[in-house]
Motif scaffolding. Structure first.
Motif, PDB file in Angstrom:
ATOM      1  N   SER A  73     -16.346 -24.244 -25.561  1.00  0.00           N
ATOM      2  CA  SER A  73     -16.237 -24.375 -27.014  1.00  0.00           C
ATOM      3  C   SER A  73     -15.178 -25.393 -27.404  1.00  0.00           C
ATOM      4  CB  SER A  73     -15.904 -23.011 -27.630  1.00  0.00           C
ATOM      5  OG  SER A  73     -15.675 -23.131 -29.013  1.00  0.00           O
ATOM      6  N   ASP A  74     -15.416 -26.055 -28.540  1.00  0.00           N
ATOM      7  CA  ASP A  74     -14.421 -26.929 -29.154  1.00  0.00           C
ATOM      8  C   ASP A  74     -13.293 -26.065 -29.715  1.00  0.00           C
ATOM      9  OD1 ASP A  74     -13.591 -28.080 -32.091  1.00  0.00           O
ATOM     10  OD2 ASP A  74     -13.823 -29.698 -30.621  1.00  0.00           O
ATOM     11  N   PRO A  75     -11.999 -26.509 -29.624  1.00  0.00           N
ATOM     12  CA  PRO A  75     -10.887 -25.672 -30.081  1.00  0.00           C
ATOM     13  C   PRO A  75     -10.988 -25.269 -31.549  1.00  0.00           C
ATOM     14  CG  PRO A  75     -10.156 -27.920 -29.611  1.00  0.00           C
ATOM     15  CD  PRO A  75     -11.517 -27.773 -29.038  1.00  0.00           C
ATOM     16  N   GLN A  76     -11.463 -26.151 -32.410  1.00  0.00           N
ATOM     17  CA  GLN A  76     -11.577 -25.823 -33.838  1.00  0.00           C
ATOM     18  C   GLN A  76     -12.661 -24.781 -34.070  1.00  0.00           C
ATOM     19  OE1 GLN A  76     -12.039 -29.198 -36.421  1.00  0.00           O
ATOM     20  NE2 GLN A  76     -12.185 -27.951 -38.276  1.00  0.00           N
TER      21      GLN A  76
ATOM     22  N   PHE B 196     -13.698 -22.635 -31.865  1.00  0.00           N
ATOM     23  CA  PHE B 196     -13.193 -21.399 -31.270  1.00  0.00           C
ATOM     24  C   PHE B 196     -12.269 -20.671 -32.244  1.00  0.00           C
ATOM     25  CE2 PHE B 196     -10.024 -19.023 -28.849  1.00  0.00           C
ATOM     26  CZ  PHE B 196     -10.808 -18.295 -27.971  1.00  0.00           C
ATOM     27  N   ALA B 197     -11.350 -21.436 -32.854  1.00  0.00           N
ATOM     28  CA  ALA B 197     -10.351 -20.830 -33.738  1.00  0.00           C
ATOM     29  C   ALA B 197     -10.956 -20.329 -35.035  1.00  0.00           C
ATOM     30  CB  ALA B 197      -9.243 -21.841 -34.035  1.00  0.00           C
ATOM     31  N   GLU B 198     -11.943 -21.037 -35.571  1.00  0.00           N
ATOM     32  CA  GLU B 198     -12.462 -20.708 -36.895  1.00  0.00           C
ATOM     33  C   GLU B 198     -13.696 -19.813 -36.873  1.00  0.00           C
ATOM     34  OE1 GLU B 198     -10.994 -24.940 -38.899  1.00  0.00           O
ATOM     35  OE2 GLU B 198     -13.122 -24.414 -38.871  1.00  0.00           O
ATOM     36  N   SER B 199     -14.492 -19.913 -35.819  1.00  0.00           N
ATOM     37  CA  SER B 199     -15.766 -19.192 -35.814  1.00  0.00           C
ATOM     38  C   SER B 199     -15.875 -18.103 -34.751  1.00  0.00           C
ATOM     39  CB  SER B 199     -16.922 -20.198 -35.615  1.00  0.00           C
ATOM     40  OG  SER B 199     -16.904 -21.202 -36.612  1.00  0.00           O
ATOM     41  N   ILE B 200     -15.177 -18.274 -33.646  1.00  0.00           N
ATOM     42  CA  ILE B 200     -15.326 -17.336 -32.515  1.00  0.00           C
ATOM     43  C   ILE B 200     -14.199 -16.302 -32.477  1.00  0.00           C
ATOM     44  CG2 ILE B 200     -15.589 -17.123 -30.030  1.00  0.00           C
ATOM     45  CD1 ILE B 200     -17.846 -18.679 -31.459  1.00  0.00           C
TER      46      ILE B 200
ATOM     47  N   MET C  73      -3.125 -13.711 -35.635  1.00  0.00           N
ATOM     48  CA  MET C  73      -4.443 -14.170 -35.191  1.00  0.00           C
ATOM     49  C   MET C  73      -4.429 -15.669 -34.889  1.00  0.00           C
ATOM     50  SD  MET C  73      -8.170 -13.827 -37.052  1.00  0.00           S
ATOM     51  CE  MET C  73      -7.697 -14.877 -38.441  1.00  0.00           C
ATOM     52  N   ALA C  74      -3.814 -16.469 -35.775  1.00  0.00           N
ATOM     53  CA  ALA C  74      -3.785 -17.918 -35.571  1.00  0.00           C
ATOM     54  C   ALA C  74      -2.976 -18.293 -34.330  1.00  0.00           C
ATOM     55  CB  ALA C  74      -3.208 -18.598 -36.815  1.00  0.00           C
ATOM     56  N   ALA C  75      -1.830 -17.643 -34.151  1.00  0.00           N
ATOM     57  CA  ALA C  75      -0.991 -17.955 -32.991  1.00  0.00           C
ATOM     58  C   ALA C  75      -1.671 -17.554 -31.685  1.00  0.00           C
ATOM     59  CB  ALA C  75       0.354 -17.247 -33.132  1.00  0.00           C
ATOM     60  N   LEU C  76      -2.260 -16.374 -31.667  1.00  0.00           N
ATOM     61  CA  LEU C  76      -2.964 -15.926 -30.462  1.00  0.00           C
ATOM     62  C   LEU C  76      -4.164 -16.791 -30.156  1.00  0.00           C
ATOM     63  CD1 LEU C  76      -2.862 -12.025 -30.732  1.00  0.00           C
ATOM     64  CD2 LEU C  76      -1.885 -13.418 -28.916  1.00  0.00           C
TER      65      LEU C  76
END
Length: 413
Positions: A355-358, A360-364, A398-401
């Protein structure tokens, strides 16, 4: 039979209910004991283990005598945390579980039944809470080659707690009063006077001890902090009162003088402690021209000034950048548990590899984090309530993890 309950209050109520049932059925060959730490209020009554545990002749059973009495004269033991680990009773055949068990704690608790004795050909578990697949998942890593070099014995904490209370320097009222002020929201400066009032009687009792008594008290205080810090990272604790005592002791230890015999100067140390929380600098920073140097990133200190290993410190640093509220030792334990749970998520690990990092962070990650947080909340509501009450804290964690876990899972690919 051993009955595993979810809290000390539940253990007290189970005890009364089982006693009532025995009386109604007129059983003469069944008697019950209860095991928990400290005192438990229930309505207008306050209960302790020795107060409830009584022999047939009317004499009370001390905590030190509980194990022997269970082996010789009783056949039902109701417990809250105590005796779930490090307890060897060959006669134990049946276990009733009314508490969520996970990982090593599940293995250690149910393994109380595996001691052998003549005539014992099987065991029986009646579980009201845990699913078959959860217990299978807990035991599977230990089925063949993996093993525990040493059991994580939670009873060591309670034994140290009991020895600390024996000094009569502080009691549950002191802890409750301290916790009410320490965990209160608002300005720390407004709380300083209240903290002084709460801890002054503790300081007075400490100063009345001789040099040997002060030394032994400090030694046991460090032991309780060390054991709780270690055990709470390995197994999930459900004792809110014990956590409050851990915070109380951690703070008290920082106030105690290092030299034996030196009196505890409470007010001066409290002022310094809170001044550091309020104000770290007053003045002008002047840069020196024509100077060169090498930059090294500073390591953030963990609870009680101990350096912690990455990536946990990095996660906390990122949380502090986003979240301006009070991040407590309890939040740190919660964070470690969530991190460990998410790192074990095989589906999340598989997605992170491709997955792309963005994305992953926003959707997964939000769904995986929400599922892990909710599962943890059902296991320990007291620990995770603040996470759901404060949306800012929730989003910051959540964002940091998300960022750190994505990176760590990619490394494992």
């Amino acid at each position: 039979m051993m009955v595993i309950t979810s809290s000390r209050l539940a253990a007290v109520r189970y005890f009364h209910e089982v006693k009532r049932y025995i009386r109604e059925r007129k059983y003469t060959n069944v008697d019950v004991l209860v095991a928990f730490s400290g005192a438990v209020p229930d309505g207008d009554e306050e209960y302790t283990e020795p107060k409830l545990n009584v022999r047939s002749d009317g004499s009370h059973i001390s905590e030190a005598q509980t194990k022997a009495e269970f082996h010789e004269n009783f056949n039902v033991l109701i417990v809250a945390e105590k005796y779930q680990t490090g307890f060897d009773e060959p006669l134990l055949h049946t276990m009733v579980v009314d508490k969520k068990l996970k990982g090593v704690k599940a293995v250690q608790t149910l393994s109380r039944l595996n001691r052998t004795c003549p005539g014992k050909t099987d065991t029986f578990v009646l579980d009201f809470v845990n699913k078959q697949e959860d217990i299978l998942e807990a035991f599977q890593p230990f089925y063949q080659e993996t093993y525990l070099q040493q059991e994580v014995n939670v009873d060591l904490i309670y034994q140290t707690q009991k020895e600390l209370r024996g000094f009569h320097i502080y009691d549950e009222d002191d802890i409750a009063a301290f916790s009410k002020v320490y965990f209160a929201k608002g300005s720390q400066s407004n709380n300083m006077g209240k903290m002084s009032s709460v801890l002054l009687p503790v300081a007075a009792r400490y100063n009345q001890k001789d040099e040997e008594g002060q030394y032994q008290f400090r030694r046991q205080l460090r032991s309780l902090i060390k054991w709780y810090s270690y055990v709470s990272q390995v197994v999930r604790m459900f004792d809110k009162e014990l956590h409050q005592e851990f915070v109380f002791c951690s703070y008290l230890l920082k106030l105690l003088p290092p030299a034996v015999g030196e009196p505890l100067d409470l007010e001066g140390k409290l002022q310094l402690e809170f001044y550091k929380l309020q104000k770290t600098f007053d003045g002008t920073i002047v840069l020196q021209p024509d100077t060169k140097g090498i930059y090294e990133a500073a390591r953030q200190k963990g609870a009680m000034g101990l350096e912690q290993d990455e990536p946990l410190d990095e996660i906390i640093q990122k949380i502090n950048e986003r979240y301006k509220g009070n991040f407590t030792d309890g939040d740190r334990v919660m964070l470690m548990a969530l991190q460990a749970k998410l790192m074990k998520d095989k589906k999340l690990a598989s997605i992170a590899k491709t997955s792309d990092p963005q994305i992953f962070a926003e959707s997964i990650f939000p769904k995986a984090f929400g599922d892990a947080a909710m599962e943890s909340y059902t296991e320990s509501q007291d620990t995770y309530t603040s996470l759901f009450e404060d949306r800012g804290k929730y989003n910051a964690i959540m964002a940091a993890l998300s960022e750190i876990i994505y990176r760590e899972l990619r490394k494992m690919a």
